[in-house]
Design an enzyme around this catalytic site. Sequence first.
Site, short mmCIF file in Angstrom:
data_model
loop_
_atom_site.label_atom_id
_atom_site.label_comp_id
_atom_site.label_asym_id
_atom_site.label_seq_id
_atom_site.Cartn_x
_atom_site.Cartn_y
_atom_site.Cartn_z
CG ASN A 1 -1.86 1.17 1.28
OD1 ASN A 1 -2.44 1.53 0.26
ND2 ASN A 1 -2.02 1.78 2.43
CG HIS B 1 -0.76 6.31 4.62
ND1 HIS B 1 -2.14 6.26 4.63
CD2 HIS B 1 -0.40 7.17 5.61
CE1 HIS B 1 -2.59 7.05 5.60
NE2 HIS B 1 -1.56 7.61 6.20
#
Length: 196
Positions: free
Chosen positions: A108, A110
């Site tokens: 991911n 972020h």
Amino acid sequence: MTTRMAIFASGSGSNFQAIVDACHKRQLDAAPVLLVCDKPDAYVVERAEAANIPSFTFVPKSYQNKTEFEQDILLQLNEHNIDFIVLAGYMRLIGPTLLQAYKGRIVNIHPSLLPAFPGLDAVGQALDYGVKLTGVTIHFVDEGMDTGPIIAQEALEIKEDDTKESLAKKIHQIEHSFYPKTLQQLFTVKGEAAIR
């Protein structure tokens, strides 16, 4: 062997586009073979169509629970022989079904220097808190909210006159080059490990 990626996204898909473009320019030795999107009307679906990448879209509310829709996603991932899941603005926590099937193979991005400012509106949180530095974190995904092991970070100084919009724009610029570059390093290391 080229890494076959599924990219998960929920919104406009600017990081999706950056990853696809990096693959086309051969800056990222991977194949984006599937878009998974929990909002069928999101702009990222149009981006995938334009790039001739199949989409699996779903409406979470039409399922009884997360396990049900993640089982459907898993069927799609298996059908497309997906090696790796890349989250690019996917606004849902990944559940046990996908975490178990793709352990250590979900990443991911972020918009903060984790562990600072996890969750939603990280840019706004950084400004509200008055910190002088923020940035971008790429991390492996676990069952928590932005809590998985960190792979790479890039810092960005917050200027006095920065607004939420100006800061978000700068962070996006970093993300669009930093994510493909980090994925390339990650896949190269993973590939070498597989050969050994």
